[in-house]
Design a protein around this motif. Sequence first.
Motif, PDB file in Angstrom:
ATOM      1  N   THR A  66      52.948  42.625  44.080  1.00 45.19           N
ATOM      2  CA  THR A  66      51.791  41.762  44.307  1.00 45.19           C
ATOM      3  C   THR A  66      50.513  42.530  44.565  1.00 45.19           C
ATOM      4  OG1 THR A  66      52.240  41.574  46.666  1.00 45.19           O
ATOM      5  CG2 THR A  66      53.217  39.905  45.234  1.00 45.19           C
ATOM      6  N   ASN A  67      50.557  43.859  44.565  1.00 49.89           N
ATOM      7  CA  ASN A  67      49.354  44.626  44.877  1.00 49.89           C
ATOM      8  C   ASN A  67      48.264  44.467  43.827  1.00 49.89           C
ATOM      9  OD1 ASN A  67      50.846  46.045  43.042  1.00 49.89           O
ATOM     10  ND2 ASN A  67      50.462  48.057  43.944  1.00 49.89           N
ATOM     11  N   GLY A  68      48.566  43.999  42.643  1.00 49.09           N
ATOM     12  CA  GLY A  68      47.558  43.742  41.619  1.00 49.09           C
ATOM     13  C   GLY A  68      46.999  42.337  41.676  1.00 49.09           C
ATOM     14  N   THR A  69      47.428  41.571  42.698  1.00 48.93           N
ATOM     15  CA  THR A  69      46.991  40.192  42.836  1.00 48.93           C
ATOM     16  C   THR A  69      45.856  40.113  43.840  1.00 48.93           C
ATOM     17  OG1 THR A  69      49.258  39.482  42.459  1.00 48.93           O
ATOM     18  CG2 THR A  69      47.770  37.857  43.351  1.00 48.93           C
ATOM     19  N   LEU A  85      43.580  26.525  33.807  1.00 50.90           N
ATOM     20  CA  LEU A  85      43.774  27.764  34.545  1.00 50.90           C
ATOM     21  C   LEU A  85      42.448  28.507  34.522  1.00 50.90           C
ATOM     22  CD1 LEU A  85      45.610  29.981  35.840  1.00 50.90           C
ATOM     23  CD2 LEU A  85      45.999  30.812  33.501  1.00 50.90           C
ATOM     24  N   THR A  86      41.923  28.846  35.701  1.00 48.86           N
ATOM     25  CA  THR A  86      40.661  29.580  35.796  1.00 48.86           C
ATOM     26  C   THR A  86      40.882  30.885  36.540  1.00 48.86           C
ATOM     27  OG1 THR A  86      39.331  27.560  35.778  1.00 48.86           O
ATOM     28  CG2 THR A  86      38.290  29.508  36.686  1.00 48.86           C
ATOM     29  N   ASP A  87      40.429  31.979  35.945  1.00 45.46           N
ATOM     30  CA  ASP A  87      40.434  33.274  36.618  1.00 45.46           C
ATOM     31  C   ASP A  87      39.275  33.256  37.611  1.00 45.46           C
ATOM     32  OD1 ASP A  87      41.191  36.371  36.440  1.00 45.46           O
ATOM     33  OD2 ASP A  87      39.011  36.168  36.585  1.00 45.46           O
ATOM     34  N   LEU A  88      39.516  33.702  38.837  1.00 45.03           N
ATOM     35  CA  LEU A  88      38.500  33.646  39.885  1.00 45.03           C
ATOM     36  C   LEU A  88      37.799  34.987  40.094  1.00 45.03           C
ATOM     37  CD1 LEU A  88      40.393  31.342  42.397  1.00 45.03           C
ATOM     38  CD2 LEU A  88      38.633  30.723  40.722  1.00 45.03           C
ATOM     39  N   GLY A  89      37.496  35.657  38.979  1.00 44.35           N
ATOM     40  CA  GLY A  89      36.752  36.910  39.045  1.00 44.35           C
ATOM     41  C   GLY A  89      37.583  38.080  39.505  1.00 44.35           C
ATOM     42  N   THR A  90      38.826  38.155  39.067  1.00 44.48           N
ATOM     43  CA  THR A  90      39.746  39.197  39.519  1.00 44.48           C
ATOM     44  C   THR A  90      39.465  40.537  38.853  1.00 44.48           C
ATOM     45  OG1 THR A  90      41.365  38.687  37.811  1.00 44.48           O
ATOM     46  CG2 THR A  90      41.549  37.492  39.885  1.00 44.48           C
ATOM     47  N   THR A  91      39.865  41.599  39.542  1.00 46.25           N
ATOM     48  CA  THR A  91      39.736  42.947  38.993  1.00 46.25           C
ATOM     49  C   THR A  91      40.809  43.206  37.941  1.00 46.25           C
ATOM     50  OG1 THR A  91      38.860  43.734  41.092  1.00 46.25           O
ATOM     51  CG2 THR A  91      39.723  45.399  39.582  1.00 46.25           C
ATOM     52  N   ASN A  92      42.044  42.846  38.253  1.00 44.98           N
ATOM     53  CA  ASN A  92      43.169  43.150  37.364  1.00 44.98           C
ATOM     54  C   ASN A  92      43.461  42.070  36.335  1.00 44.98           C
ATOM     55  OD1 ASN A  92      43.720  45.674  38.560  1.00 44.98           O
ATOM     56  ND2 ASN A  92      44.692  44.626  40.266  1.00 44.98           N
ATOM     57  N   GLY A  93      42.752  40.970  36.395  1.00 47.69           N
ATOM     58  CA  GLY A  93      42.859  39.956  35.361  1.00 47.69           C
ATOM     59  C   GLY A  93      43.984  38.956  35.540  1.00 47.69           C
ATOM     60  N   PHE A 106      39.052  36.467  31.273  1.00 47.28           N
ATOM     61  CA  PHE A 106      38.117  37.344  31.959  1.00 47.28           C
ATOM     62  C   PHE A 106      37.281  36.557  32.956  1.00 47.28           C
ATOM     63  CE2 PHE A 106      39.153  39.874  28.270  1.00 47.28           C
ATOM     64  CZ  PHE A 106      39.306  41.126  28.839  1.00 47.28           C
ATOM     65  N   PHE A 107      36.835  37.219  33.999  1.00 49.87           N
ATOM     66  CA  PHE A 107      35.929  36.742  35.026  1.00 49.87           C
ATOM     67  C   PHE A 107      35.433  35.307  34.861  1.00 49.87           C
ATOM     68  CE2 PHE A 107      35.561  41.315  34.627  1.00 49.87           C
ATOM     69  CZ  PHE A 107      35.828  41.712  35.921  1.00 49.87           C
ATOM     70  N   GLY A 108      36.143  34.394  35.436  1.00 48.78           N
ATOM     71  CA  GLY A 108      35.703  33.008  35.461  1.00 48.78           C
ATOM     72  C   GLY A 108      36.044  32.192  34.238  1.00 48.78           C
ATOM     73  N   ASN A 123      49.077  41.737  35.822  1.00 52.97           N
ATOM     74  CA  ASN A 123      49.808  42.636  34.925  1.00 52.97           C
ATOM     75  C   ASN A 123      50.538  41.799  33.877  1.00 52.97           C
ATOM     76  OD1 ASN A 123      51.532  44.409  33.633  1.00 52.97           O
ATOM     77  ND2 ASN A 123      52.364  45.286  35.507  1.00 52.97           N
ATOM     78  N   PRO A 124      50.195  41.957  32.616  1.00 50.03           N
ATOM     79  CA  PRO A 124      50.827  41.118  31.598  1.00 50.03           C
ATOM     80  C   PRO A 124      52.259  41.522  31.254  1.00 50.03           C
ATOM     81  CG  PRO A 124      49.346  42.663  30.558  1.00 50.03           C
ATOM     82  CD  PRO A 124      49.184  42.842  32.045  1.00 50.03           C
TER      83      PRO A 124
END
Length: 149
Positions: A66-69, A85-93, A106-108, A123-124
């Motif tokens: 979970t460290n990439g979350t 599903l919305t990405d909330l501006g994550t670093t790892n995607g 990507f970001f948002g 992580n995909p």
Amino acid sequence: MIHANLRGLAPEFADVNVTISRPTLLGRNIPGKDGKIRLTAAVNRYLPTHLQNTAVDSIVTFGPGTNGTSPNHALIYPAGDRYMLTDLGTTNGTYYSFMDETRRLFFGATYLLRDGDIIHLGNPYGGIKFQIEYVSAPVPQSVYVKPPL
């Protein structure tokens, strides 16, 4: 009426099977004393206006992988009879897979989830994975009403 189940696919989340009927946060953010997570201004900028500044249900991700979350990683919310599903501006995607294709949000960015889509956090190719399953609510049984005489 349609609702969605989110089922854990990684071994450490194999017991997760959550019914989603309201906006639901995926991430490491811990709920407050009232059991809800309040979305921050930084997260609000990625959401539709009607979801901004709301309390949401949460699926907190802890444990191996979970460290990439991010604390506020992604949000799933109803939109009519489907879920977004919305990405909330994550670093790892945030990634989604359907059949043999995996793509990154990507970001948002927002994606309309299809039945059977797999959601990857950070992580995909491993880590935290959930599968979305659309379920129709049971149709109420017919009741015969005897006409008045």
